[in-house]
Design an enzyme around this catalytic site. Structure first.
Site, PDB file in Angstrom:
ATOM      1  N   LYS A 274       1.120  -7.216  -2.142  1.00 31.70           N
ATOM      2  CA  LYS A 274       0.449  -7.328  -3.434  1.00 31.70           C
ATOM      3  C   LYS A 274       0.445  -8.781  -3.893  1.00 31.70           C
ATOM      4  O   LYS A 274       1.329  -9.547  -3.516  1.00 31.70           O
ATOM      5  CB  LYS A 274       1.203  -6.500  -4.485  1.00 31.70           C
ATOM      6  CG  LYS A 274       1.002  -5.000  -4.384  1.00 31.70           C
ATOM      7  CD  LYS A 274       1.732  -4.275  -5.496  1.00 31.70           C
ATOM      8  CE  LYS A 274       1.570  -2.774  -5.409  1.00 31.70           C
ATOM      9  NZ  LYS A 274       0.192  -2.299  -5.529  1.00 31.70           N
ATOM     10  N   ARG A 348       1.136   8.125  -1.241  1.00 32.46           N
ATOM     11  CA  ARG A 348       0.658   9.352  -0.585  1.00 32.46           C
ATOM     12  C   ARG A 348       1.383   9.598   0.721  1.00 32.46           C
ATOM     13  O   ARG A 348       1.544  10.745   1.139  1.00 32.46           O
ATOM     14  CB  ARG A 348      -0.864   9.269  -0.398  1.00 32.46           C
ATOM     15  CG  ARG A 348      -1.311   8.135   0.486  1.00 32.46           C
ATOM     16  CD  ARG A 348      -2.778   7.774   0.306  1.00 32.46           C
ATOM     17  NE  ARG A 348      -3.019   6.959  -0.891  1.00 32.46           N
ATOM     18  CZ  ARG A 348      -4.217   6.538  -1.273  1.00 32.46           C
ATOM     19  NH1 ARG A 348      -5.291   6.854  -0.576  1.00 32.46           N
ATOM     20  NH2 ARG A 348      -4.352   5.806  -2.355  1.00 32.46           N
TER      21      ARG A 348
HETATM   22  N1  BES Z   1       1.935   1.960  -6.967  1.00 37.00           N
HETATM   23  C1  BES Z   1       0.611   1.578  -6.650  1.00 37.00           C
HETATM   24  C2  BES Z   1      -0.397   2.004  -7.714  1.00 37.00           C
HETATM   25  C3  BES Z   1      -0.336   1.231  -9.010  1.00 37.00           C
HETATM   26  C4  BES Z   1      -0.843  -0.042  -9.078  1.00 37.00           C
HETATM   27  C5  BES Z   1       0.159   1.822 -10.129  1.00 37.00           C
HETATM   28  C6  BES Z   1      -0.812  -0.733 -10.267  1.00 37.00           C
HETATM   29  C7  BES Z   1       0.183   1.149 -11.344  1.00 37.00           C
HETATM   30  C8  BES Z   1      -0.301  -0.139 -11.408  1.00 37.00           C
HETATM   31  C9  BES Z   1       0.180   2.215  -5.336  1.00 37.00           C
HETATM   32  O1  BES Z   1       1.168   2.343  -4.391  1.00 37.00           O
HETATM   33  C10 BES Z   1      -0.872   1.327  -4.763  1.00 37.00           C
HETATM   34  O2  BES Z   1      -0.563   0.219  -4.453  1.00 37.00           O
HETATM   35  N2  BES Z   1      -2.089   1.839  -4.636  1.00 37.00           N
HETATM   36  C11 BES Z   1      -3.175   1.084  -4.121  1.00 37.00           C
HETATM   37  C12 BES Z   1      -3.977   1.992  -3.239  1.00 37.00           C
HETATM   38  C13 BES Z   1      -5.041   1.276  -2.451  1.00 37.00           C
HETATM   39  C14 BES Z   1      -4.411   0.350  -1.435  1.00 37.00           C
HETATM   40  C15 BES Z   1      -5.898   2.295  -1.770  1.00 37.00           C
HETATM   41  C16 BES Z   1      -4.005   0.575  -5.289  1.00 37.00           C
HETATM   42  O3  BES Z   1      -4.185   1.309  -6.267  1.00 37.00           O
HETATM   43  O4  BES Z   1      -4.420  -0.573  -5.244  1.00 37.00           O
HETATM   44 MN    MN Z   2       1.385   0.590  -3.212  1.00 41.76          MN
END
Ligand code: BES
Ligand code: MN
Ligand code: ZN
Length: 490
Positions: A274, A348
């Protein structure tokens, strides 16, 4: 968090109170039942002199020389125009004003704004007041920083009946559950590890007589949780699958309702790292897990006659020499294979094995999972409403009802086979991401492949589990709606 004592009275005897909370309508009237208090003239003068405006959720604290020390006036807006939202704001405004004062012992007349038919929500008044006492105190920060409030007792002018008693009880248990959820989520990830969550679950089991079973890495690898374990393989911190079981039903063999919560104690994204800005907030990525534990605390206090199991897959998501890489293929506990195209879609990957394990182990009648699953959910619904999706409309409707009753709101998004095509992979049964559009839906479509034979609902709480900015902190949601659902639908 200080425990306030709540009760009801049908008497307007002010003898035992130091503070009186009085609702005022925008037209300067106060509810008819309160006319004996002879406050009408005072209130009218205050409004006339522009010292008080009785618009919704405005407050004015009066210090008096009488035997009652304070009168807290609270504007409630126009008669018959009070909504669930404005009522909640009014309750929160009262809590704020009371907490800023030296009030110890209040008689709260707020519920007289409701007519006899609509007896009013003691639940919301209790929950707001108790919740306003919450303060996160990290062990190393010291007690001296704790929020200081003086309130000890609040008595509502309302009937002393069973329904009111239950509303107060449920609100208090909910506040206690939310406190645990908030404490765990606010705690930094170097303290709140999977092991710490497991320790917390074991303590709950001891305090309330639950069964608790924690699976370790070696066991889970042996069992075939290839998906969950692939996320954990890059982490030095040991992963845990935390299982709690509450048996409240008279019949021990009643199929339980299962709660499954995402417990990623820190989500760096893994190799699909990230960006740095705001990454600290990924300590909140265990909000689903914290919700399960908070709900169990409330269950322990309320003891409804149902069986409930809680299952929490917990790990960090880290980049390392051992971490999974984009393109890697893993085999889930269900046997279905997954091509991991983005290691940041880890939620997931851990949930799918937990969902399979829960069905195999407990044969639940319903499964509800909750997870801070997708950033896309924040794009769709922002920070006010959680997303709900699932394969059983009755279950979803019951959860929506509970969410509306508690004003801990959910909004349904669709599942549909068209979206499912986005998960196609050339190298496995499915990919773990669904491309550009409808990120919250494709994440749920992924989970749906692991919940085909059970009534299942999924809550995406990415936008609602915590608030960012200057008041950054865990919200304790969706504990209120789930406690309401479990006590009403068991
Ligand atoms: N934990 C995150 C989702 C999230 C991001 C929650 C920001 C709250 C604030 C999750 O694990 C994630 O990173 N999801 C990705 C999925 C994508 C790679 C398909 C996302 O939402 O960017
Ligand atoms: Mn994630
Ligand atoms: Zn995550």
């Amino acid at each position: 968090m200080k425990q306030i004592q709540f009760s009801t009275t049908t008497s307007l005897d002010l003898q035992n109170f130091d503070t009186l909370i009085v609702p005022v309508f925008e037209d300067a009237n106060i509810p008819k039942q309160l006319q004996n208090l002879a406050l009408d003239k005072l209130v009218k003068n205050l409004i006339k002199s522009n010292d008080f405006k009785a618009s919704s959720a405005k407050t004015l604290m009066l210090i008096t020389q009488e035997k009652i020390n304070r009168i807290c006036l609270v504007g409630v807006g126009k008669q018959n125009k009070i909504t669930d939202k404005s009522y909640l704001k009014i309750c929160q405004a009262i809590a704020k004003e009371i907490n800023q004062s030296g009030a110890k012992n209040c008689l709260n007349l707020i519920n007289s704004i409701f007519t006899a038919k609509n007896s009013g929500s003691l639940y919301q008044a209790t929950l707001s007041m108790q919740q306003s006492q919450y303060d996160y105190i990290h062990p190393s920060r010291g007690e001296h920083k704790a929020k200081k409030t003086y309130l000890e007792k609040m008595v509502f002018f309302n009937k002393d009946n069973m329904q009111n008693k239950q509303s107060i009880q449920q609100a208090q248990a909910t506040a206690n559950g939310m406190q645990l959820t908030q404490d765990l989520a606010n705690m930094p990830s170097n303290f709140c590890t999977p092991s710490y969550l497991a320790k917390t679950a074991k303590q709950l089991a001891k305090d309330y007589g639950f069964e608790c079973n924690v699976l370790e890495r070696e066991q889970m690898i042996k069992m075939g949780m290839g998906s969950f374990m692939s996320v954990a393989q890059g982490c030095a911190t040991p992963p845990k699958m935390i299982c709690l079981s509450y048996q409240g039903s008279n019949n021990k063999d009643d199929a339980p309702i299962a709660l499954v919560g995402k417990g990623v104690t820190f989500d760096t994204g893994g190799i699909s790292l990230k960006p740095g800005a705001g990454m600290d907030e990924m300590k909140y990525d265990m909000g689903g897990a914290a919700t399960v534990l908070g709900v169990f605390k409330a269950l322990g206090e309320l003891k409804p006659k149902i069986n409930v199991v809680g299952v929490i897959p917990s790990t960090e998501n880290m980049p390392s020499g051992d971490a999974i890489k984009p393109g890697d293929v893993v085999t889930s506990l269900s046997g279905q294979t997954i091509e991991i195209l983005n290691t940041d879609a880890e939620g997931r990957l851990i949930l799918c094995d937990a969902l399979t394990y829960t069905q195999k182990t407990y044969q639940p009648k319903q499964i509800i999972d909750m997870a801070t699953l997708t950033g896309a959910c924040i794009i769709a619904l922002g920070h006010h409403i959680s997303a709900i999706l699932g394969n059983n409309q009755q279950l979803i409707d019951d959860l929506l009802t509970a969410s509306n009753t508690t004003y801990d709101r959910f909004w349904q998004l669709p599942l549909s086979e068209e979206y499912d095509e986005q998960l196609k992979s050339n190298f496995a049964d499915m990919a773990n991401i669904g491309g550009k559009g409808a990120g919250t839906i494709t994440a749920a479509q992924f989970l749906a492949r692991f919940t085909k034979n059970v009534a299942w609902a999924h809550l995406d709480i990415a936008g609602t589990a915590w608030t960012s900015g200057i008041n950054k902190g865990a919200t304790g949601r969706p504990v209120p709606a789930l406690v309401e659902f479990l006590t009403k639908n068991g």
